[in-house]
Design an enzyme around this catalytic site. Sequence first.
Site, PDB file in Angstrom:
ATOM      1  CD  GLU A  22      -0.908 -12.477 -10.771  1.00 24.39           C
ATOM      2  OE1 GLU A  22      -1.581 -11.867  -9.920  1.00 24.39           O
ATOM      3  OE2 GLU A  22      -0.616 -13.673 -10.677  1.00 24.39           O
ATOM      4  CG  HIS A  23      -0.158  -6.930 -12.840  1.00 22.06           C
ATOM      5  ND1 HIS A  23       0.054  -5.795 -12.090  1.00 22.06           N
ATOM      6  CD2 HIS A  23       0.787  -7.818 -12.465  1.00 22.06           C
ATOM      7  CE1 HIS A  23       1.115  -5.984 -11.310  1.00 22.06           C
ATOM      8  NE2 HIS A  23       1.571  -7.202 -11.516  1.00 22.06           N
ATOM      9  CB  THR A  24      -6.882  -8.645 -14.787  1.00 23.70           C
ATOM     10  OG1 THR A  24      -6.903  -9.544 -13.674  1.00 23.70           O
ATOM     11  CG2 THR A  24      -6.119  -9.276 -15.930  1.00 23.70           C
ATOM     12  N   GLY A 107       6.352 -10.915   2.135  1.00 26.91           N
ATOM     13  CA  GLY A 107       7.142 -10.532   0.954  1.00 26.91           C
ATOM     14  C   GLY A 107       7.257 -11.636  -0.069  1.00 26.91           C
ATOM     15  CB  ALA A 108       6.251 -15.035  -0.271  1.00 29.76           C
ATOM     16  CG  LEU A 110       2.391 -16.806  -1.179  1.00 24.89           C
ATOM     17  CD1 LEU A 110       2.912 -17.976  -0.348  1.00 24.89           C
ATOM     18  CD2 LEU A 110       1.680 -17.325  -2.433  1.00 24.89           C
ATOM     19  CB  SER A 113      -0.282  -6.912   3.714  1.00 28.48           C
ATOM     20  OG  SER A 113      -0.551  -6.921   2.335  1.00 28.48           O
ATOM     21  CG  ASP A 153      -4.018  -9.588  -3.223  1.00 28.64           C
ATOM     22  OD1 ASP A 153      -4.127 -10.331  -4.212  1.00 28.64           O
ATOM     23  OD2 ASP A 153      -3.092  -8.769  -3.074  1.00 28.64           O
TER      24      ASP A 153
END
Length: 337
Positions: A22-24, A107-108, A110, A113, A153
């Site tokens: 995450e955030h990589t 907004g979850a 997942l 968008s 994503d």
Amino acid sequence: MTASDASPIRVHAPGRVNLIGEHTDYTGGLAFPMAIDRGITLTATTQPDWIQLTSDGGPGTLHLALPFERDPSTIEPSWGSFVASVAKQMRATAGIRGHLTSDIPAGAGLSSSAALECAIGLALGFDGATLELAQMARNAEHTATGVPTGIMDQYCISAATTGHATLIDCHHLTAEQVPIPDDIDIVVQFIAHRTLLGSAYADRVAECARAQALLGPLRTANLDDVATIDDDTIRRRARHVVTENERVRQFATALRRADYPELGRLMTESHASLRDDYDTSTDQMDTAVAKLNSTKGVFGARMTGGGFGGCAVAICEPGTLSSGWPVRASAGAHLVS
Ligand code: GLA
């Protein structure tokens, strides 16, 4: 094209859950997401010059004249800004008329968008490689929202294959498909709505850029390098990224060996790092993750996605959790017919 050329199109694009990493992505690191059996389906017919769409997930009808060259972020209804942004990226001149259905909550965290961008890209005739679809969709996301998100994503959603999670090297832009065993459950629990718009996401990107100005690429930095950073905040951000990249490597090895306790340990450490070093969790999320981690049969749990709310993901023995969505590793975005 004439009206008589109208041909039916059906496109499906999945959401994704990030297992770890995450955030990589925006520092060229490693991420390990999985496309899920929830997604967006577009049913449409082709038509010249116009996009006309309705959506289960939002109000209004989108009308866009093609080619679309304006600022997509001002489009109404607001969900249409992602559609407009893809049409602009693709310089589309042939349109569609149709309807979107979705069972990914917006907004979850997942990636609804990114799923929408990939679905619209394919419906408008994008025929490049999965990486090219991901890059186009990510550019569209930037133009629609202004949030400087990474490639994870869109690349997962374009490249995923059934039964696998997608190990992404965000520097070399490679995607390796790793089988997900069928004797574990992967469960997503929705904790709270969130948006990355106006969140501290862009601050984290900027903080990592400051760390990289001092150390060079974080993907090749080690903890000794990180310890040389004087600024406490920047040091903690860098420590998260460096340790998270290593957790992704260990997670991929443990997954191949079916070492589930080790997967759980790494997920729990990832959550602690996002909470303590990266400051992207919330009290509500921490409470939910702690509850999951203390449930018998749960190997490990963590927040998933950009943070500041969103979902938790847990890996557990089959049938352990009765609340949440058990998700299955699914195929990437594709034309259904
Ligand atoms: C969001 C972004 C991704 C990634 C994650 C955090 O989902 O779209 O690019 O940065 O947050 O891992």
